[in-house]
Design a protein around this motif. Structure first.
Motif, PDB file in Angstrom:
ATOM      1  N   CYS A  64       0.834  -1.203   0.000  1.00 44.16           N
ATOM      2  CA  CYS A  64       0.000   0.000   0.000  1.00 44.16           C
ATOM      3  C   CYS A  64       0.875   1.262   0.000  1.00 44.16           C
ATOM      4  O   CYS A  64       1.717   1.436   0.894  1.00 44.16           O
ATOM      5  CB  CYS A  64      -0.912  -0.004   1.221  1.00 44.16           C
ATOM      6  N   CYS A  73      -4.450   1.206   3.711  1.00 44.75           N
ATOM      7  CA  CYS A  73      -5.510   2.223   3.667  1.00 44.75           C
ATOM      8  C   CYS A  73      -6.833   1.652   3.175  1.00 44.75           C
ATOM      9  O   CYS A  73      -7.901   2.200   3.479  1.00 44.75           O
ATOM     10  CB  CYS A  73      -5.084   3.380   2.759  1.00 44.75           C
ATOM     11  N   ASN A  74      -6.793   0.556   2.382  1.00 43.70           N
ATOM     12  CA  ASN A  74      -7.985  -0.088   1.818  1.00 43.70           C
ATOM     13  C   ASN A  74      -8.765   0.816   0.866  1.00 43.70           C
ATOM     14  O   ASN A  74      -9.911   0.502   0.524  1.00 43.70           O
ATOM     15  CB  ASN A  74      -8.925  -0.585   2.937  1.00 43.70           C
ATOM     16  N   ASP A  75      -8.180   1.938   0.456  1.00 43.26           N
ATOM     17  CA  ASP A  75      -8.848   2.854  -0.475  1.00 43.26           C
ATOM     18  C   ASP A  75      -8.112   2.956  -1.812  1.00 43.26           C
ATOM     19  O   ASP A  75      -8.722   3.333  -2.816  1.00 43.26           O
ATOM     20  CB  ASP A  75      -8.965   4.255   0.138  1.00 43.26           C
ATOM     21  N   CYS A  76      -6.814   2.640  -1.850  1.00 47.36           N
ATOM     22  CA  CYS A  76      -6.059   2.762  -3.097  1.00 47.36           C
ATOM     23  C   CYS A  76      -6.403   1.601  -4.026  1.00 47.36           C
ATOM     24  O   CYS A  76      -7.026   0.611  -3.627  1.00 47.36           O
ATOM     25  CB  CYS A  76      -4.567   2.813  -2.805  1.00 47.36           C
ATOM     26  N   CYS A  79      -4.891  -1.850  -2.862  1.00 43.02           N
ATOM     27  CA  CYS A  79      -5.616  -2.480  -1.745  1.00 43.02           C
ATOM     28  C   CYS A  79      -6.934  -3.074  -2.224  1.00 43.02           C
ATOM     29  O   CYS A  79      -7.303  -4.202  -1.850  1.00 43.02           O
ATOM     30  CB  CYS A  79      -5.861  -1.464  -0.639  1.00 43.02           C
ATOM     31  N   LYS A  80      -7.661  -2.319  -3.065  1.00 42.45           N
ATOM     32  CA  LYS A  80      -8.944  -2.815  -3.567  1.00 42.45           C
ATOM     33  C   LYS A  80      -8.756  -4.053  -4.432  1.00 42.45           C
ATOM     34  O   LYS A  80      -9.548  -5.006  -4.361  1.00 42.45           O
ATOM     35  CB  LYS A  80      -9.649  -1.711  -4.345  1.00 42.45           C
TER      36      LYS A  80
END
Length: 593
Positions: A64, A73-76, A79-80
């Protein structure tokens, strides 16, 4: 979108969301923050404790670009993509179905290519213990020195089956079972987020039924929600798990403690009429008797284990049953559990169990137990010991009265003959009908192969007791049809022969290691020379010196004649040595008519 199971929807996406593994999550976060990640990790632990989820979170965190304090972050986009399983640089492999050498060689060939999108290429190999020996060997060098931008994460539920050479090249993290309290908190959070009404007692039943697996807990919770139409009640949880109400279990043990067999049998019929699983019922009884035993020593510990489900009836029962009687009950329950696995009439076993538990007579209850008590058996032992001490005192007295310089008279002890324990050696029945066919087709090559593979077979055994028995066992004869295994002690031979699962484990290990399943026969080491000698005597020798069946040459000999006893120029002996080897058990003269 179609419905997804709870354990998939609520799979952890950050280290902080992983339940019950704080030591591991903190270590990995610190390694990522300080850029001190290793090239290979091994995640080992029971099912449903977060091994694969932790591996995917780790893959996101190291790649990440916006990671903070070791968390993704689970938003980039990266990550997705990892969350959805579409990133080419994170490769998940199921070793249960891809356990061959070719699959691992394919990894070895592709690992040298740089990642296309992420910074690191991550290989997640699940159930890695299923890889074959050849596959492990193919993985070994790559795992030791992979390219700088490659990380391996191995996950397994059985780390003892992984070669030590693989484990030594990884950082190992042992995942522990999730405590019932942690499972309860997680399920409460999920149900509150979903706005589902629930009974807290129902969640406690599910948490204990999950046996330390968060995935199992969420799967049972999913069933309870569906069964109750978006409502989780205690009755629904009991039906889904097959468990019995704690109150009914305590009532049953209370009737057994009072030796009220008739009422206990009525309770059993009520349990079966409600469709409860008999095996689950006995397991719940084992847990309850364990809790009673622990409560007598540490009430606070039981309150924590049972999630504060300790009532007055439970406390009263704990004072009624003595520790010895609880021990006997647990033994009886374990025996019944073993027998119920191989029957279709489980209700009969429950009725027999009830009569047996009600007939157990332990010591005095805890509340009224005297400081010192002796059973009739103990009193007999004490009396016997007193007689032996008295006999020894008489012997000493007689020796002291002898004049100096004279030989002491032999004084016979007065101990009764029946007090001597019978020697257990030789009590095991040796089945020659199984041994002789093996010796008839035995070869030295087969024996040598089995002896060389024997240390490798030990790694396939889960039980420490069975592994210890394998270490003291010694193959003494082998063929394509079977193998003769020797133990030093007749008692161990008898235990091994009675343990069908031990034989099955050896045959399974041989099947996986050599590709065929021979018949296994156990013998005492002390009896093996006699068996071997008798077989060689019964095996006739032709005048030309050729045996009728040269396969018996594999029968290993342990007794040899000295050189001065062997005929030096006997052609027949020389030819026999070529067939049987240099070690000769005996020389039999064959007279010709």
């Amino acid at each position: 979108m179609s419905y997804q199971a709870l354990y998939r929807v609520w799979r952890p996406q950050r280290f902080d969301e992983v339940i019950g593994q704080s030591l591991i999550t903190q270590t990995l976060k610190n390694a990522i923050k300080t850029h001190q990640t290793s090239h290979a990790y091994l995640f080992a632990g029971p099912r449903g404790t977060g091994k694969t989820s932790m591996a995917k979170i780790f893959a996101k965190a190291v790649n990440c670009p916006n990671q903070k304090d070791g968390e993704p972050c689970n938003d980039c986009e990266i990550c997705k993509a990892i969350t959805q399983g579409t990133l080419n640089d994170v490769i998940e492999i199921d070793a249960a179905s891809n356990n061959g050498v070719e699959e691992i060689r394919d990894i070895r060939d592709k690992v040298k290519y740089a990642p296309t999108e992420a910074e690191f290429k991550i290989y997640i190999i699940d159930e890695v213990h299923m890889l074959s020996t050849g596959a492990f060997n193919a993985l070994l060098k790559t795992l030791e020195e992979p390219p700088a931008n490659v990380i391996f994460v191995l996950a397994t539920t059985e780390p003892h089956k992984i070669p030590a050479t693989i484990i030594s090249r990884t950082q190992r993290f042992d995942f522990k079972q999730i405590q019932a309290k942690d499972s309860l908190d997680r399920m409460t959070y999920i149900l509150n987020e979903k706005h589902v009404t629930y009974d807290e007692e129902a969640l406690k039943v599910i948490a204990k039924a999950s046996e330390g697996g968060m995935r199992d807990a969420l799967s049972i919770l999913d069933q309870a929600i569906s069964f109750g139409d978006d409502t989780v009640t205690l009755d629904n949880a009991l039906l889904v798990t097959g468990s019995v109400r704690k109150k009914l279990l305590v009532q049953y043990l209370d009737q057994v403690a009072d030796n009220d067999t008739q009422q206990a049998l009525v309770t059993i019929q009520d349990v079966l009429a409600d469709g409860k699983d008999p095996e689950r019922f006995t397991e719940d009884l084992v847990n309850l008797t364990r809790d009673l035993l622990l409560y007598q020593q540490s009430p606070e510990l039981v309150a924590e284990i049972e999630l504060d489900q300790v009532d007055d009836q439970f406390k009263t029962l704990a004072t009624k049953l003595s520790p010895q009687r609880l021990y006997d009950m647990i033994d009886a329950l374990n025996d019944i559990q073993q027998q119920m696995r191989f029957t279709t009439h489980e209700d009969v076993y429950l009725e027999v169990l009830t009569v047996k538990l009600a007939g157990i007579r332990g010591q005095q209850p805890v509340a009224s137990q005297p400081a010192v008590s002796a059973t009739p058996t103990d009193q007999d032992v004490i009396t016997q010991l007193q007689r032996e001490v008295q006999s020894l005192q008489q012997t000493v007295s007689a020796l002291q009265q002898q004049p100096a310089g004279t030989a002491p008279a032999a004084v016979q002890p007065q101990a009764p003959a029946q007090s001597k324990p019978a020697h257990r050696a030789g009590t095991f029945h040796i089945n020659l009908e199984k041994i002789y066919p093996i010796l008839g087709s035995a070869t030295r090559t087969a024996l040598s192969d089995l002896q060389s593979n024997w240390p490798e077979l030990i790694q396939y055994f889960d039980s420490p007791r069975k592994r210890a028995m394998m270490k003291i066992a010694k193959p003494v004869a082998a063929s394509d049809r079977g193998a003769v295994i020797a133990f030093d002690d007749s008692f161990i031979v008898e235990r091994a022969d009675d343990d069908n699962s031990f034989k099955d484990d050896i045959e399974n290990a041989l099947d996986r290691e050599t590709g065929h399943v021979p018949d296994i026969v156990f013998v005492p080491t002390g009896e093996w020379p006699t068996i071997r000698k008798n077989y060689l005597k019964q095996h006739k020798v032709h005048p030309e010196g050729e045996p009728e069946d040269d396969s018996s040459a594999a029968v290993e000999t342990q007794e040899t004649q000295s050189e001065d006893q062997q005929p030096e120029n006997d052609q027949m002996v020389s030819e026999a040595q070529q067939v049987f080897g240099e070690d000769i058990s005996d020389i039999i003269e064959v007279k010709q008519d």
